[in-house]
Design a protein around this motif. Structure first.
Motif, mmCIF file in Angstrom:
data_model
loop_
_atom_site.group_PDB
_atom_site.id
_atom_site.type_symbol
_atom_site.label_atom_id
_atom_site.label_comp_id
_atom_site.label_asym_id
_atom_site.label_seq_id
_atom_site.Cartn_x
_atom_site.Cartn_y
_atom_site.Cartn_z
ATOM 1 N N LEU A 1 0.827 -1.208 0.000
ATOM 2 C CA LEU A 1 0.000 0.000 0.000
ATOM 3 C C LEU A 1 0.861 1.257 0.000
ATOM 4 O O LEU A 1 0.625 2.188 -0.770
ATOM 5 C CB LEU A 1 -0.909 -0.004 1.238
ATOM 6 C CG LEU A 1 -1.826 1.186 1.442
ATOM 7 C CD1 LEU A 1 -3.057 1.054 0.553
ATOM 8 C CD2 LEU A 1 -2.236 1.297 2.895
ATOM 9 N N GLU A 2 1.889 1.279 0.826
ATOM 10 C CA GLU A 2 2.736 2.461 0.955
ATOM 11 C C GLU A 2 3.955 2.446 0.034
ATOM 12 O O GLU A 2 4.730 3.395 0.012
ATOM 13 C CB GLU A 2 3.173 2.622 2.408
ATOM 14 C CG GLU A 2 1.989 2.908 3.322
ATOM 15 C CD GLU A 2 2.378 3.077 4.766
ATOM 16 O OE1 GLU A 2 3.391 2.484 5.202
ATOM 17 O OE2 GLU A 2 1.670 3.812 5.466
ATOM 18 N N GLY A 3 4.153 1.360 -0.704
ATOM 19 C CA GLY A 3 5.234 1.303 -1.678
ATOM 20 C C GLY A 3 6.579 0.871 -1.129
ATOM 21 O O GLY A 3 7.582 0.971 -1.825
ATOM 22 N N THR A 4 6.619 0.370 0.103
ATOM 23 C CA THR A 4 7.895 -0.107 0.651
ATOM 24 C C THR A 4 8.191 -1.538 0.209
ATOM 25 O O THR A 4 9.352 -1.941 0.188
ATOM 26 C CB THR A 4 7.911 -0.019 2.189
ATOM 27 O OG1 THR A 4 6.802 -0.764 2.715
ATOM 28 C CG2 THR A 4 7.828 1.430 2.643
ATOM 29 N N ASP A 5 7.165 -2.307 -0.111
ATOM 30 C CA ASP A 5 7.331 -3.653 -0.670
ATOM 31 C C ASP A 5 6.968 -3.589 -2.149
ATOM 32 O O ASP A 5 5.838 -3.240 -2.495
ATOM 33 C CB ASP A 5 6.415 -4.671 0.028
ATOM 34 C CG ASP A 5 6.776 -4.885 1.483
ATOM 35 O OD1 ASP A 5 7.922 -4.572 1.858
ATOM 36 O OD2 ASP A 5 5.927 -5.367 2.242
ATOM 37 N N THR A 6 7.925 -3.907 -3.014
ATOM 38 C CA THR A 6 7.691 -3.810 -4.457
ATOM 39 C C THR A 6 8.140 -5.074 -5.167
ATOM 40 O O THR A 6 8.885 -5.883 -4.609
ATOM 41 C CB THR A 6 8.454 -2.613 -5.057
ATOM 42 O OG1 THR A 6 9.850 -2.790 -4.789
ATOM 43 C CG2 THR A 6 7.989 -1.294 -4.456
ATOM 44 N N LEU A 7 7.698 -5.206 -6.405
ATOM 45 C CA LEU A 7 8.131 -6.321 -7.244
ATOM 46 C C LEU A 7 9.605 -6.190 -7.589
ATOM 47 O O LEU A 7 10.122 -5.082 -7.713
ATOM 48 C CB LEU A 7 7.329 -6.357 -8.545
ATOM 49 C CG LEU A 7 5.858 -6.732 -8.458
ATOM 50 C CD1 LEU A 7 5.213 -6.574 -9.835
ATOM 51 C CD2 LEU A 7 5.668 -8.140 -7.946
ATOM 52 N N ILE A 8 10.238 -7.327 -7.771
ATOM 53 C CA ILE A 8 11.608 -7.351 -8.265
ATOM 54 C C ILE A 8 11.528 -7.678 -9.746
ATOM 55 O O ILE A 8 11.001 -8.715 -10.143
ATOM 56 C CB ILE A 8 12.446 -8.421 -7.530
ATOM 57 C CG1 ILE A 8 12.527 -8.094 -6.038
ATOM 58 C CG2 ILE A 8 13.839 -8.503 -8.140
ATOM 59 C CD1 ILE A 8 13.128 -9.201 -5.205
ATOM 60 N N LEU A 9 12.027 -6.788 -10.568
ATOM 61 C CA LEU A 9 11.988 -6.971 -12.013
ATOM 62 C C LEU A 9 13.072 -7.963 -12.413
ATOM 63 O O LEU A 9 14.257 -7.720 -12.196
ATOM 64 C CB LEU A 9 12.194 -5.624 -12.712
ATOM 65 C CG LEU A 9 12.015 -5.591 -14.218
ATOM 66 C CD1 LEU A 9 10.611 -6.027 -14.591
ATOM 67 C CD2 LEU A 9 12.261 -4.190 -14.723
ATOM 68 N N THR A 10 12.663 -9.100 -12.991
ATOM 69 C CA THR A 10 13.627 -10.147 -13.339
ATOM 70 C C THR A 10 14.365 -9.850 -14.634
ATOM 71 O O THR A 10 15.490 -10.276 -14.819
ATOM 72 C CB THR A 10 12.926 -11.510 -13.452
ATOM 73 O OG1 THR A 10 11.865 -11.410 -14.382
ATOM 74 C CG2 THR A 10 12.392 -11.948 -12.102
ATOM 75 N N ASN A 11 13.731 -9.139 -15.548
ATOM 76 C CA ASN A 11 14.369 -8.814 -16.810
ATOM 77 C C ASN A 11 14.102 -7.351 -17.149
ATOM 78 O O ASN A 11 13.097 -7.027 -17.785
ATOM 79 C CB ASN A 11 13.843 -9.733 -17.923
ATOM 80 C CG ASN A 11 14.636 -9.572 -19.203
ATOM 81 O OD1 ASN A 11 15.439 -8.647 -19.344
ATOM 82 N ND2 ASN A 11 14.398 -10.460 -20.140
ATOM 83 N N PRO A 12 14.991 -6.458 -16.735
ATOM 84 C CA PRO A 12 14.756 -5.024 -16.946
ATOM 85 C C PRO A 12 14.627 -4.618 -18.412
ATOM 86 O O PRO A 12 14.003 -3.619 -18.723
ATOM 87 C CB PRO A 12 15.974 -4.350 -16.318
ATOM 88 C CG PRO A 12 16.593 -5.377 -15.451
ATOM 89 C CD PRO A 12 16.213 -6.712 -16.019
ATOM 90 N N ASP A 13 15.204 -5.408 -19.328
ATOM 91 C CA ASP A 13 15.142 -5.048 -20.747
ATOM 92 C C ASP A 13 13.727 -5.164 -21.305
ATOM 93 O O ASP A 13 13.317 -4.363 -22.138
ATOM 94 C CB ASP A 13 16.098 -5.927 -21.564
ATOM 95 C CG ASP A 13 17.552 -5.692 -21.167
ATOM 96 O OD1 ASP A 13 17.858 -4.560 -20.734
ATOM 97 O OD2 ASP A 13 18.357 -6.623 -21.292
#
Length: 150
Positions: A40-52
């Motif tokens: 909700l507050e943005g402290t937990d976010t997804l980890i992008l596995t392939n930034p490209d």
């Protein structure tokens, strides 16, 4: 004795901006108990596995699965507690490529932008309302009345 957290209900929001701050505080507490406050507050976010490619759907990392579940839970609760058109459209406009069914953090920010008093005009209006407040009910304890003023 531990309380049954499944019986807790999210606080409803009536869409009135003057009630937003009180409701937001209660909803954050609810989010803490239901374990989606970080999203909700943005402290937990997804980890992008392939930034490209920014291919969010291919992210099968356990952390991302947890974040998606928390986002979905929080977004569902948020949708269930609003009933006014302005707040509905704030949620409706929170779809992202990472969360095509609704981004909880963005929805929360949208609601804040719509309802939280930020401008000088809104602050002046609140100040005027505050200055006009009078304790008229003898049945209401003064401490409760002061709390409402704050």
């Amino acid at each position: 004795m531990e309380e049954d957290k499944s019986s807790l209900r999210a606080p409803r929001f009536n869409g009135k901006s003057e009630e937003y701050l009180k409701w937001a505080c209660k909803f954050k507490s609810f989010a803490t108990l239901k374990h989606f406050r970080g999203v909700l507050e943005g402290t937990d976010t997804l980890i992008l596995t392939n930034p490209d490619t920014e291919d969010w759907d291919q992210a099968t990392d356990p952390h991302n699965v947890k974040i998606r579940k928390a986002n979905d839970l929080g977004f569902a609760h948020l949708q269930s507690v609003i009933n006014d058109d302005v707040s509905f459209y704030a949620l409706y406009n929170s779809m992202t490529s990472a969360f095509p069914d609704g981004d909880l953090k963005l929805a929360w920010l949208n609601l804040k932008l719509v309802h939280k008093p930020e401008s000088n005009a809104q602050m002046h209006e609140l100040e005027q309302q505050f200055n006009k407040c009078v304790h008229v009910k003898d049945t209401k304890p003064p401490d409760e009345w002061f709390s409402e003023l704050e």
